[in-house]
Scaffold this motif. Structure first.
Motif, PDB file in Angstrom:
ATOM      1  N   SER A   1       0.911  -0.839   0.192  1.00 36.17           N
ATOM      2  CA  SER A   1       0.076   0.339  -0.309  1.00 36.17           C
ATOM      3  C   SER A   1       1.026   1.181   0.410  1.00 36.17           C
TER       4      SER A   1
ATOM      5  N   GLY B   1      -3.093   7.822  -2.547  1.00 36.01           N
ATOM      6  CA  GLY B   1      -4.053   8.025  -1.413  1.00 36.01           C
ATOM      7  C   GLY B   1      -3.019   8.524   0.191  1.00 36.01           C
ATOM      8  N   ASN B   2      -1.320   6.866   0.136  1.00 38.32           N
ATOM      9  CA  ASN B   2      -0.666   6.921   1.024  1.00 38.32           C
ATOM     10  C   ASN B   2       0.662   8.085   0.701  1.00 38.32           C
TER      11      ASN B   2
ATOM     12  N   ASN C   1      -1.171  11.146   1.513  1.00 39.53           N
ATOM     13  CA  ASN C   1      -1.281  10.862   3.248  1.00 39.53           C
ATOM     14  C   ASN C   1       0.135  11.827   3.768  1.00 39.53           C
TER      15      ASN C   1
ATOM     16  N   ARG D   1       0.495  15.574   3.823  1.00 41.26           N
ATOM     17  CA  ARG D   1      -0.414  16.217   3.963  1.00 41.26           C
ATOM     18  C   ARG D   1       0.217  16.138   5.552  1.00 41.26           C
ATOM     19  N   GLN D   2       0.720  14.920   6.599  1.00 38.41           N
ATOM     20  CA  GLN D   2       1.749  14.609   7.526  1.00 38.41           C
ATOM     21  C   GLN D   2       3.091  15.469   7.487  1.00 38.41           C
TER      22      GLN D   2
ATOM     23  N   TYR E   1     -10.354  18.831   0.258  1.00 43.84           N
ATOM     24  CA  TYR E   1      -9.170  18.696  -1.013  1.00 43.84           C
ATOM     25  C   TYR E   1      -9.305  19.515  -1.864  1.00 43.84           C
TER      26      TYR E   1
ATOM     27  N   LEU F   1       7.834   6.799  10.364  1.00 43.42           N
ATOM     28  CA  LEU F   1       6.428   6.283  11.331  1.00 43.42           C
ATOM     29  C   LEU F   1       5.261   6.275  10.038  1.00 43.42           C
ATOM     30  N   ASN F   2       5.211   6.498   8.869  1.00 47.48           N
ATOM     31  CA  ASN F   2       4.654   6.578   8.026  1.00 47.48           C
ATOM     32  C   ASN F   2       4.396   4.898   7.798  1.00 47.48           C
TER      33      ASN F   2
ATOM     34  N   MET G   1       6.210   2.484   9.549  1.00 43.35           N
ATOM     35  CA  MET G   1       5.869   1.497  10.447  1.00 43.35           C
ATOM     36  C   MET G   1       4.905   1.776  10.965  1.00 43.35           C
ATOM     37  N   ASN G   2       4.081   2.325  10.661  1.00 42.22           N
ATOM     38  CA  ASN G   2       2.516   2.451  10.737  1.00 42.22           C
ATOM     39  C   ASN G   2       1.913   0.713   9.431  1.00 42.22           C
ATOM     40  N   LEU G   3       2.640   0.998   8.193  1.00 40.28           N
ATOM     41  CA  LEU G   3       2.135  -0.094   7.083  1.00 40.28           C
ATOM     42  C   LEU G   3       2.688  -1.182   7.249  1.00 40.28           C
TER      43      LEU G   3
END
Lengths: 325, 325
Positions: B43, B48-49, B52, B55-56, B168, B289-290, B292-294
């Motif tokens: 993913s 989308g990611n 994401n 934006r973060q 958006y 961080l993204n 590690m979450n994924l």
């Protein structure tokens, strides 16, 4: 209230007035120690203490570290209090182990002290009033899984790793998930009790998981952060939080939040202060109360949707039924 | 003094300067992280990611962009996170009381800017080292914010206002547009204006800068004010994205912003670095961080991995710099 404060900001001199402590009254003075000014939970404890003291014609003095959860600061506040000699103390240690020497100082000064919220690792206390993070996690998660029919994809958003509250709440979440073979835990990721971090974690998790049915957040701020992320992506999931903050109640009312576990901060403040005063007046007390968690939902939120100052403390007779030992 | 030209103050910073080489390494590092994550997670490379992550990263970047200018002058602004918290809480109140997001935005920018200006005055007029001055400011701001909020949160803002952080435009999140705009402004300001060049000169050698006729104090006031104003802007993005303000939001924002500046190759000793580098720094932090979450990396390991990345990035930076000289 806040608008009035906004005016004050332009006049720093007035600040001095705002920081001076309350005058002493005829009744007993109860020194109430809480961990910080940032977590709304401790505000509910303080208001509970104030309401109980007022009802019993006593006064409260609040001691709060200016730096949240600061061990040295709470220690020096204890030293101040020992000199000032209040009638009694209601005490939440900023760290349940590190503050033991502080408690011993209070014991040496022969000031009676009631321990609330976080159980101190040592020292002598008149009474302990607390809640159980494990059953709080367990009961809120059970409620979520019941709503989902015992199945679905779940994610957990954890608080500060290694903190006592988090360890127990997460253990409760996990045990509830294990009770339901149809439920699948997709991920358990850290949000550090912070709204922004929870929002970002949720955004990231939604990228790798196309179907998330339930979110278990270890506090309300993270639950609300997760809801913002879900809304932003036009996705739906049942979310639960813990603490029963005003924001959480509003979210429950509007249907965005499924439930929040009440840690009973108001009752803890009430009962701690009540026990402190009763022991001074040689009235019977209860040595230990571990409050049962309340799962606040759309069906029972009404009593929580009242400003703190207008809530009623449980009576001594009721207190015994709330989990006394 | 007026006959001193831009060239004698500092050499013009061409795009193939040492900074450009450093930037290349940073982009390479970001690219490598992306490549690894793309292999490990299906993913990661989805549109989308990517949006994401951008934006973060933008929130960290807004705070870190102004901070970059401060660090370029060999200073530091430790108050940025606390500034975001105060600005957000005051702006939130103004929006609630007046119903006008525009007034709220002005409030945040003005409060942020004034805090920055006060930092600048302490550093220039009172000659307090920036580390100490802004550390003191951090406490002052925290104190004001904690007192003002009293453990409360402000939440629920108009839908139009929410668009700034959550909306958006042509399929791209609005903060990403702001990111591009401020990245361009920051880069042009630092690389292509005399003021920008003077800021580099002050960081490289403040004595020489003063002797060359650069109004050092005024430029320092400018950079601290810009840093504060960017914190005010970040608070608006925060408010509209999270739909809520609480007193303790700042604590988790300051260190990532400083880390982004350093990972981005701006030297704490001043005079070296770029705003674009800071953007890449914010991107690297967010990517980690993204990722590690994924990948569902355990909450226990996440802070450790982040810490190692920060140390590694700064170490590699110093190594490549030494070789380049």
């Amino acid at each position: 209230m806040r608008q009035q404060k906004l005016g004050y900001l332009a006049l720093p001199l007035l600040m001095a007035a705002a920081f001076t402590t309350q005058a002493r009254a005829d009744g007993e003075t109860i020194a109430v120690f809480t961990k910080n000014q940032t977590n709304p939970y401790f505000q509910t404890v303080r208001v509970g203490a104030d309401v109980a003291a007022k009802a019993m014609n006593a006064k409260t003095l609040h001691y709060i570290p200016t730096k949240p959860d600061s061990i040295p600061e709470q220690l020096s506040q204890i030293e101040d209090v020992v000199v000032k000699k209040p009638s009694s103390i209601v005490f939440i240690p900023v760290d349940y182990k590190a503050m033991v020497p502080g408690v011993e100082k209070i014991n040496d000064a022969k000031i009676p002290v009631v321990n609330i919220t976080d159980r101190s690792a040592g020292g002598k206390f008149v009474s302990f009033i607390g809640a159980d993070d494990y059953s709080l996690g367990l009961e809120t998660a059970r409620h979520l899984l019941k709503t989902l029919g015992g199945k679905g994809n779940i994610v957990i958003i954890e608080g500060v790793k290694g903190s006592l509250t988090n360890v127990d709440r997460i253990r409760g979440f996990n045990d509830a998930i294990k009770e339901n073979p149809g439920a699948k835990l997709l991920a358990s990721q850290p949000g550090n009790y912070q709204r922004l971090q929870a929002l970002q974690v949720m955004e990231n998790l939604m990228q790798s998981n196309s179907q998330i049915d339930g979110v278990l957040a270890a506090n309300d701020a993270m639950a609300v952060g997760a809801i913002e992320a879900l809304d932003g992506a036009n996705r739906k999931a049942q979310v639960i939080g813990i603490n029963g903050t005003k924001e959480a109640i509003d979210a429950i009312k509007s249907g965005k939040l499924l439930a929040s576990g009440d840690y009973n901060g108001f009752a803890q403040g009430c009962l701690g202060t009540m026990m402190a005063i009763r022991s001074l007046r040689d009235q019977p007390i209860i040595n230990e109360i571990v409050l049962k968690p309340t799962v606040i939902t759309k069906d029972n939120y009404k009593p929580f949707d009242v400003p703190l100052e207008q809530r009623n403390c449980p009576t001594f007779e009721e207190a015994g039924k709330l989990g006394g030992k | 003094m007026t006959d001193i030209t831009k060239e004698t103050i500092a050499p013009p910073r061409s795009f193939l300067s040492q900074d450009a080489i450093q930037l290349f390494y940073r982009l390479l590092a970001a690219f490598l992280i992306c490549a690894v994550l793309a292999v490990l997670s299906d993913s990661f490379l989805s549109l989308g990611n990517i949006l994401n992550v951008l934006r973060q990263a933008s929130l960290t970047f807004f705070i870190a962009s102004g901070l970059t200018l401060v660090v370029l002058t060999a200073g530091l602004d430790l108050s940025v996170g606390a500034n975001v918290a105060l600005s957000a809480c005051l702006a939130g109140t103004v929006i609630h009381q007046t119903g006008s997001p525009v007034l709220g935005i002005f409030t945040a920018l003005i409060v942020g800017g004034i805090v920055g200006l006060l930092n600048g005055i302490m550093v220039t007029a009172l000659r307090i080292p920036s580390f100490i001055a802004t550390y003191g400011m951090l406490w002052v701001l925290n104190g004001l914010t904690y007192w003002y909020m009293a453990g409360d949160t402000i939440h629920g803002f108009p839908a139009g206002f929410r668009q700034i952080g959550s909306g958006y435009l042509f399929g791209l999140p609005i903060p990403v547009y702001l990111l591009v705009v401020f990245l361009a402004i920051g880069t042009l300001f630092a690389q292509r204006t005399i003021w920008g060049q003077e800021i580099y000169a002050i960081g490289a050698n403040p004595v020489a800068a003063r002797l060359s006729g650069i109004p050092v104090a005024r430029r320092l006031l400018l950079v601290y004010s810009v840093s504060g104003t960017m914190a005010g802007l970040a608070s608006i993005i925060f408010l509209s994205r999270l739909n809520s303000a609480e007193a303790d939001i700042g604590e988790s924002l300051t260190l990532p912003a400083i880390a982004a500046v350093l990972i981005g190759g701006t030297s704490l000793f001043g005079g070296v670095g770029t705003v674009f580098g800071t953007f890449v720094g914010a991107l690297i932090l967010t990517l980690v961080l993204n990722g590690m979450n994924l990948l569902s990396v355990s909450a226990n390991w996440q802070p450790l991995v982040t810490g190692i990345i920060v140390i590694l990035a700064v170490w590699l930076d110093m190594k490549t710099r030494r070789r380049a000289q």
